[in-house]
Design a protein around this motif. Structure first.
Motif, PDB file in Angstrom:
ATOM      1  N   ASP A   9      49.346  -3.611  89.664  1.00 18.18           N
ATOM      2  CA  ASP A   9      50.710  -3.171  89.919  1.00 18.18           C
ATOM      3  C   ASP A   9      51.379  -3.963  91.034  1.00 18.18           C
ATOM      4  OD1 ASP A   9      50.498  -1.166  87.967  1.00 18.18           O
ATOM      5  OD2 ASP A   9      49.522   0.181  89.397  1.00 18.18           O
ATOM      6  N   ALA A  10      50.587  -4.496  91.950  1.00 17.05           N
ATOM      7  CA  ALA A  10      51.122  -5.278  93.063  1.00 17.05           C
ATOM      8  C   ALA A  10      50.128  -6.396  93.378  1.00 17.05           C
ATOM      9  CB  ALA A  10      51.362  -4.401  94.286  1.00 17.05           C
ATOM     10  N   MET A  11      50.351  -7.527  92.773  1.00 13.55           N
ATOM     11  CA  MET A  11      49.424  -8.654  92.923  1.00 13.55           C
ATOM     12  C   MET A  11      50.020  -9.665  93.896  1.00 13.55           C
ATOM     13  SD  MET A  11      47.642 -10.744  89.808  1.00 13.55           S
ATOM     14  CE  MET A  11      49.238 -10.991  89.024  1.00 13.55           C
ATOM     15  N   ARG A  12      49.183 -10.292  94.698  1.00 16.94           N
ATOM     16  CA  ARG A  12      49.674 -11.267  95.665  1.00 16.94           C
ATOM     17  C   ARG A  12      48.840 -12.548  95.598  1.00 16.94           C
ATOM     18  NH1 ARG A  12      46.990  -7.329  98.601  1.00 16.94           N
ATOM     19  NH2 ARG A  12      45.176  -8.083  99.781  1.00 16.94           N
ATOM     20  N   LEU A  13      49.518 -13.653  95.815  1.00 18.37           N
ATOM     21  CA  LEU A  13      48.896 -14.971  95.872  1.00 18.37           C
ATOM     22  C   LEU A  13      49.165 -15.523  97.262  1.00 18.37           C
ATOM     23  CD1 LEU A  13      47.400 -17.183  94.288  1.00 18.37           C
ATOM     24  CD2 LEU A  13      49.630 -18.069  93.584  1.00 18.37           C
ATOM     25  N   ALA A  14      48.122 -15.774  98.017  1.00 19.36           N
ATOM     26  CA  ALA A  14      48.284 -16.135  99.429  1.00 19.36           C
ATOM     27  C   ALA A  14      47.514 -17.410  99.752  1.00 19.36           C
ATOM     28  CB  ALA A  14      47.810 -14.990 100.317  1.00 19.36           C
ATOM     29  N   ASP A  15      47.856 -17.972 100.925  1.00 22.47           N
ATOM     30  CA  ASP A  15      47.144 -19.137 101.480  1.00 22.47           C
ATOM     31  C   ASP A  15      47.109 -20.300 100.495  1.00 22.47           C
ATOM     32  OD1 ASP A  15      46.642 -17.583 103.723  1.00 22.47           O
ATOM     33  OD2 ASP A  15      44.748 -16.840 102.907  1.00 22.47           O
TER      34      ASP A  15
END
Length: 653
Positions: free
Chosen positions: A339-345
């Motif tokens: 529901d809330a995916m994040r792509l970081a760094d």
């Protein structure tokens, strides 16, 4: 007299006559009658008309979805069907020239035993995509044993969204019963190589699976080792494990995937390790590198996501013109949940050329369709184009690249600006939108110095894939970007056409007063073209005193394309090139052959000192004597030259 007279003995009852035995005759009559019935039934079932009647009834029972034509043979042995068509709203399947041989005598002992099933062609086309979820079947058990000893398919074509994939020489053996299905000795030739497979699957839930497959490169160069991919599937259809190993040249790798085939998101875990990947090995036109790739991803029962991507280039550093891949590293981290995916760094490292960093997120509501609301951005503070290609000028570019999704609309925005060189004015800006399978680019602009190139257009991703593009150059000078010729280009180019089912394009251009190689440049032209034909060619170009004219069509019988080249000052093209060239060339198409007609005169251009004058004559190895067809043309007579005949060759286009 004596009153006691002895009684007269009773007369014994007569013995009844024996009835004649009639049961044997009745049994015999019954047997004969049964024999006649069985024989009649056998004769009736063995008729070709009976087979055709059964095929017709089967087709009618499907409500028109199934069509059978050209049914011949007998239920007792060989059967032939010219054409089978299965059509629904979503799928179309067509099979041709089907031959089947089976043994009805083995029905009681072995079940349905098919000796051979051969087909010439199978075409499966997806007519409409469906959102209906595929459900796990309740059972795969066969009510009676089925064996197929020899199944062959000469060609299979799978069509989806206009793209066709062809597989040939398909062979397999199949056996099924109440316990399991077995696939043996399956093989096929695919566009990627030779495929082989074997496997078992249980007939009852959860359908335990054990299968292997391999894909081997079909064509390799001398002394090369064919690339190969090996797969092994285990587990069951609730949770399937897929192990893969592959190699191609020096490159090799291993992967393990865990899948839930009937879940909303089938992929549960993925681990990939690859090494020694060289793009130049797969295509010599690509730069070389030595890439190591590691990918890990996991989706747990709570819908939480975790993963990482890490790509490292251990090959020599360099630029594209040195056949080196400038990319040195790429990495990123994945987290959150569905529901809330994040792509970081995120890091994209180009070594001395600079780097991009970024992050992104995806927000998806419970009942929301599609990707949801997504944003991803990359930023650079300093990027040097000379570190990508040696012919570019040193730059210090800063800016952002952003990708977004809202509902069913995706957008791309690019804003990159040169900040290092005063007055260079290098700037790239673009905006693109994808909605309802249509890509729209209102404007993309590259500015360098006092000049610019503006691009706009649109393209459909479905149906005929129609496109339209307009490019407009204003005072554009390639030398502002790097080591390129000085110029002042003012031009307008228009193109429109379709890419499916076959590409077709109409284009025109106008060169407004411009300069190239310190010479005036002008021209205009138009043409229409497709995969087999070029028509309506009408183009004129002038560079200084040199002109080129093209006119006509080519590709269809009876058409011709004429060239007229008047190179009065070839030194305008290169400073060390001098001389003059005057050539007229006409290319005809007739009866599947191309005919070339050359006439001309030139003063031979040479590198260095000295001048050679002479008449242009086609090399002897290319000429063919055509006695009786030689004649002087107007160009030959005007220039005092002589006609050098006609060159005929096989079709070149």
């Amino acid at each position: 007299m004596d009153d006691h007279t002895p009684p007269t003995p009773a007369t014994p009852a007569p013995t009844p006559a024996k009835k004649p035995r009639r049961w044997s005759r009745r049994v015999a009559i019954g047997l004969v009658a049964t024999g006649f019935v069985i024989g009649g039934a056998a004769w009736y079932l063995g008729r070709e008309t009976t087979l055709q009647m059964i095929a017709e009834r089967v087709a009618r029972s499907t409500g028109g979805k199934l069509t059978l034509s050209g049914v011949r043979g007998s239920l007792y042995g060989a059967m032939h069907i010219d054409r089978i068509v299965w059509r629904t709203d979503e799928q179309l399947a067509i099979a041709t020239n089907i031959d089947l041989k089976w043994s009805p005598r083995q029905l009681l002992s072995k079940g349905i035993a098919i000796n051979s099933l051969h087909a010439a062609d199978l075409r499966m086309e997806t007519l409409k995509e469906t959102d209906e979820k595929t459900k796990m079947p309740a059972s795969l058990a066969s009510p009676f044993p089925i064996s197929l000893d020899d199944a062959r398919l000469a060609k299979a074509t799978f069509v989806s969204k206009g793209a066709a994939t062809e597989i040939t020489n398909v062979r397999m053996r199949l056996h099924g019963d109440k316990l399991q299905w077995q696939l043996r000795d399956a093989a096929a030739t695919t566009p990627r190589g030779q495929l082989a497979a074997n496997g078992n699957i249980a007939a009852a839930r959860p359908f335990k699976l054990d299968a292997t497959a391999s894909l081997s490169q079909a064509k390799v160069g001398p002394g090369a080792t064919p690339a190969q991919l090996k797969l092994r599937a285990g587990g069951d259809l609730n949770l399937t494990t897929l192990d893969a190993t592959g190699n191609a040249g020096r490159a090799g790798g291993e992967a393990r995937l865990t899948l839930s085939p009937f879940a909303d998101i089938p992929l549960r875990t993925m681990n990939l390790n690859a090494r020694n990947i060289d793009p130049g090995f797969f295509n010599p036109a690509l730069p070389t590198a030595d890439l190591t790739l590691t990918v890990a991803a996991k989706l747990d029962d709570a819908r939480a996501i975790s993963g990482s991507v890490n790509l490292v280039n251990d090959g020599p550093a360099g630029t594209i013109d040195q056949q080196r891949l400038p990319l040195r590293a790429f990495r990123g981290q994945l987290g959150g949940n569905l529901d809330a995916m994040r792509l970081a760094d995120v890091l994209i490292d180009f070594g001395d050329a600079g780097r991009f960093t970024g992050s992104g997120s995806v927000q998806r509501g419970k009942d929301e369709e599609g990707l949801g609301a997504a944003n991803f951005a990359l930023h650079t503070d300093r990027f040097d184009l000379k570190g990508i290609h040696g012919s570019m000028k040193p730059t210090k570019i800063a800016g952002d690249i952003a990708v977004a999704n809202v509902g069913k609309v995706q957008t791309l925005d690019v804003k990159l600006v040169e900040t290092g060189l005063v007055g260079s004015g290098l700037r790239l800006s673009a905006h693109a939108k994808l909605e309802n399978n249509v890509v729209d680019v209102p404007e993309a602009r590259l500015s360098a110095g006092n000049g610019s190139i503006a691009l706009s257009g649109s393209a459909k991703l479905l149906d005929d894939k129609a496109f339209k593009v307009t490019a407009n150059a204003s005072r554009f000078n390639p030398a502002a970007l790097g080591d390129y010729p000085q110029a002042d280009i003012n031009a307008l180019v228009n193109a429109k056409g379709v890419l499916a089912p076959a590409w077709k394009v109409n284009t025109d251009f106008t060169l407004r007063p411009s300069r190239l190689f310190d010479q005036p440049l002008s021209g205009r032209g138009k043409l229409a073209a497709d995969a087999k034909h070029v028509s309506g060619v009408d183009a004129d170009l002038a560079l200084g005193q040199n002109t080129v004219n093209l006119k006509g069509s080519f590709g269809a019988p009876g058409e011709s394309l004429a060239w007229h080249v008047d190179g009065r000052n070839l030194a305008a093209l290169r400073s060390d090139l001098y001389g003059a060239l005057l050539v007229q060339w006409r290319r005809h198409r007739h009866d599947g052959q191309s005919t070339h007609h050359f006439c001309g005169r030139r003063e031979w251009p040479r590198l260095g000192g000295g001048t050679t004058q002479g008449q242009y004559q086609q090399p002897a190895r290319e000429r063919r004597s055509l006695a009786g067809r030689r004649r002087r043309c107007a160009l030959c007579r005007r220039q005092g030259g002589r006609h050098h005949g006609t060159l005929q060759s096989r079709r070149l286009w």
